[in-house]
Design an enzyme around this catalytic site. Structure first.
Site, PDB file in Angstrom:
ATOM      1  N   ASP A  63     -10.659   6.444  -1.728  1.00 27.87           N
ATOM      2  CA  ASP A  63      -9.863   7.376  -2.525  1.00 27.87           C
ATOM      3  C   ASP A  63     -10.715   7.848  -3.703  1.00 27.87           C
ATOM      4  OD1 ASP A  63     -10.008   5.181  -4.147  1.00 27.87           O
ATOM      5  OD2 ASP A  63      -7.856   5.037  -4.537  1.00 27.87           O
ATOM      6  N   TYR A 103      -6.521   6.561   4.105  1.00 24.63           N
ATOM      7  CA  TYR A 103      -6.737   5.577   3.043  1.00 24.63           C
ATOM      8  C   TYR A 103      -5.891   4.324   3.279  1.00 24.63           C
ATOM      9  CZ  TYR A 103      -6.523   3.281  -1.473  1.00 24.63           C
ATOM     10  OH  TYR A 103      -6.567   2.343  -2.466  1.00 24.63           O
ATOM     11  N   GLU A 142       0.823  -1.213   0.000  1.00 23.76           N
ATOM     12  CA  GLU A 142       0.000   0.000   0.000  1.00 23.76           C
ATOM     13  C   GLU A 142       0.857   1.263   0.000  1.00 23.76           C
ATOM     14  OE1 GLU A 142      -3.034  -0.047  -0.808  1.00 23.76           O
ATOM     15  OE2 GLU A 142      -3.171  -2.219  -0.660  1.00 23.76           O
TER      16      GLU A 142
HETATM   17  N1  ADE Z   1      -4.095   0.428  -5.279  1.00 20.71           N
HETATM   18  C1  ADE Z   1      -3.891   0.648  -3.974  1.00 20.71           C
HETATM   19  N2  ADE Z   1      -3.904  -0.487  -3.286  1.00 20.71           N
HETATM   20  C2  ADE Z   1      -4.111  -1.469  -4.181  1.00 20.71           C
HETATM   21  C3  ADE Z   1      -4.211  -2.881  -4.091  1.00 20.71           C
HETATM   22  N3  ADE Z   1      -4.102  -3.481  -2.914  1.00 20.71           N
HETATM   23  N4  ADE Z   1      -4.461  -3.568  -5.217  1.00 20.71           N
HETATM   24  C4  ADE Z   1      -4.566  -2.941  -6.386  1.00 20.71           C
HETATM   25  N5  ADE Z   1      -4.470  -1.633  -6.549  1.00 20.71           N
HETATM   26  C5  ADE Z   1      -4.241  -0.905  -5.452  1.00 20.71           C
END
Ligand code: ADE
Length: 337
Positions: free
Chosen positions: A138, A120, A40
């Site tokens: 988000d 987030y 993340e």
């Molecule tokens: N964007 C942010 N976190 C994500 C995730 N776990 N899988 C795919 N896109 C993402």
């Protein structure tokens, strides 16, 4: 049907769609809370495609919070190369040290307290790795939900995110990780921001209010954000023979550590006349994300005895190449060509 009921009823088809259509991404196998946190943080402001390979290499070298905590910052940064926004790497390194010492946080608040972890990311890790009903809202999720409800709320306003977070919190299914990732996936692959969404492939096309009204592209509504702060600056291009005065900006903040022409806030500034002979004046603007500079530049011929603390005198050639002034000062570079 109220919003919660409508959303709750839509979860089973979303999860079924996700199980059929989810992309294979490296952070979706062999997941631990630590690997979820790494993913993340890497995915903040960075596209999935750019993260994939970096993520794998990073975890080969730092498979656990302990191994990351024990590493030198230099090496951690090395493994972050290409991803940009290096403060994320420094924050992850700090977070790993905290986790190695205290164990992985078990609550949203505990996650939120880690360096580099905002609302987030805390929601994403809490729901994906800890099984908590914590939404990660988000722009993607706001787009999906404002379309789903044909909701004209302004997504640039803080309250909107809070509103949809509460709504999601109230309906989280036991499959918290799948639900969070299904929303991300829908936003990335179907309910996309640019161009028409591919509603034919959407598990919610039979119930999405925007789609049923043929108005997908009316949402989300985003009225202009708060205007940028305007800073008025006087910029002095001091010329002495063939040399020009420049100085280094402070190590923190906007354009940190870069070189600039001496300048000062226009409010309360002393008249440029005192410094020498003004031979040209021009106005210029530069727009940053949060600030606009409205500059008045003065080209000033100064006498030989103008040594001043913190100034470096450089030739036109040096100013252009060796010191590489940021483009905010581009308008005044014409004076030194
Ligand atoms: N964007 C942010 N976190 C994500 C995730 N776990 N899988 C795919 N896109 C993402």
């Amino acid at each position: 049907m109220d919003e919660q009921e409508m959303l709750r009823a839509a979860i089973p088809p979303l999860l079924a769609w996700f199980h059929q259509n989810k992309r294979e991404l490296p952070w979706r196998t062999g997941r631990t809370p630590y690997t979820a946190l790494v993913a993340e943080l890497m995915l903040q402001q960075t596209r999935v495609e750019a993260v994939k390979e970096r993520y794998v290499l990073f975890l080969e070298r730092f498979p656990t919070a302990e191994s990351l905590a024990a590493a030198d910052e230099e090496e951690v940064l090395k493994f972050w190369e290409g991803l940009g926004y290096y403060s994320r790497a420094r924050n992850l390194h700090k977070a790993a040290k905290i986790i190695a010492r205290e164990g992985f946080p078990q609550t949203w608040v505990g996650l939120r307290a880690l360096p580099g972890v905002g609302d987030y990311t805390a929601g994403a890790v809490a729901s994906i790795a800890l099984g908590l009903p914590a939404p990660a809202v988000d722009g993607n999720v706001l787009r999906i939900l404002t379309r789903f409800f044909a909701d004209g709320r302004n997504i640039a306003q803080d309250g909107t995110k809070k509103y949809f977070s509460r709504l999601l919190e109230g309906v989280y299914p036991p499959e918290t990780a799948d639900f969070t990732e299904a929303l991300m996936e829908l936003g990335a692959t179907v309910c996309v921001p640019n161009g028409p969404p591919t509603c034919g492939a959407c598990p919610w096309s039979d119930r999405c209010k925007a789609h049923l009204a043929g108005e997908e592209e009316r949402y989300p509504v985003r009225t202009e954000k708060r205007a940028r702060r305007v800073e008025r600056l006087l910029v002095y291009v001091l010329r002495q023979g063939k040399k020009y005065a420049i100085r280094k900006r402070p190590a923190k903040g906007l354009l940190a550590g870069l070189w600039e022409f001496p300048n000062e806030p226009a409010e309360g500034a002393s008249s440029p006349q005192g410094a020498g002979t003004v031979v040209a004046v021009r106005e210029a603007k530069h727009i940053f994300t949060h600030v606009e500079w409205h500059m008045t530049g003065y080209l000033i011929e100064v006498g030989p005895s103008q040594a001043q603390e913190g100034l470096v005198w450089a030739t036109a050639e040096e100013v252009r190449t060796r010191y590489a002034l940021p483009s905010a000062f581009k308008a005044f570079m014409e004076w030194i060509e």
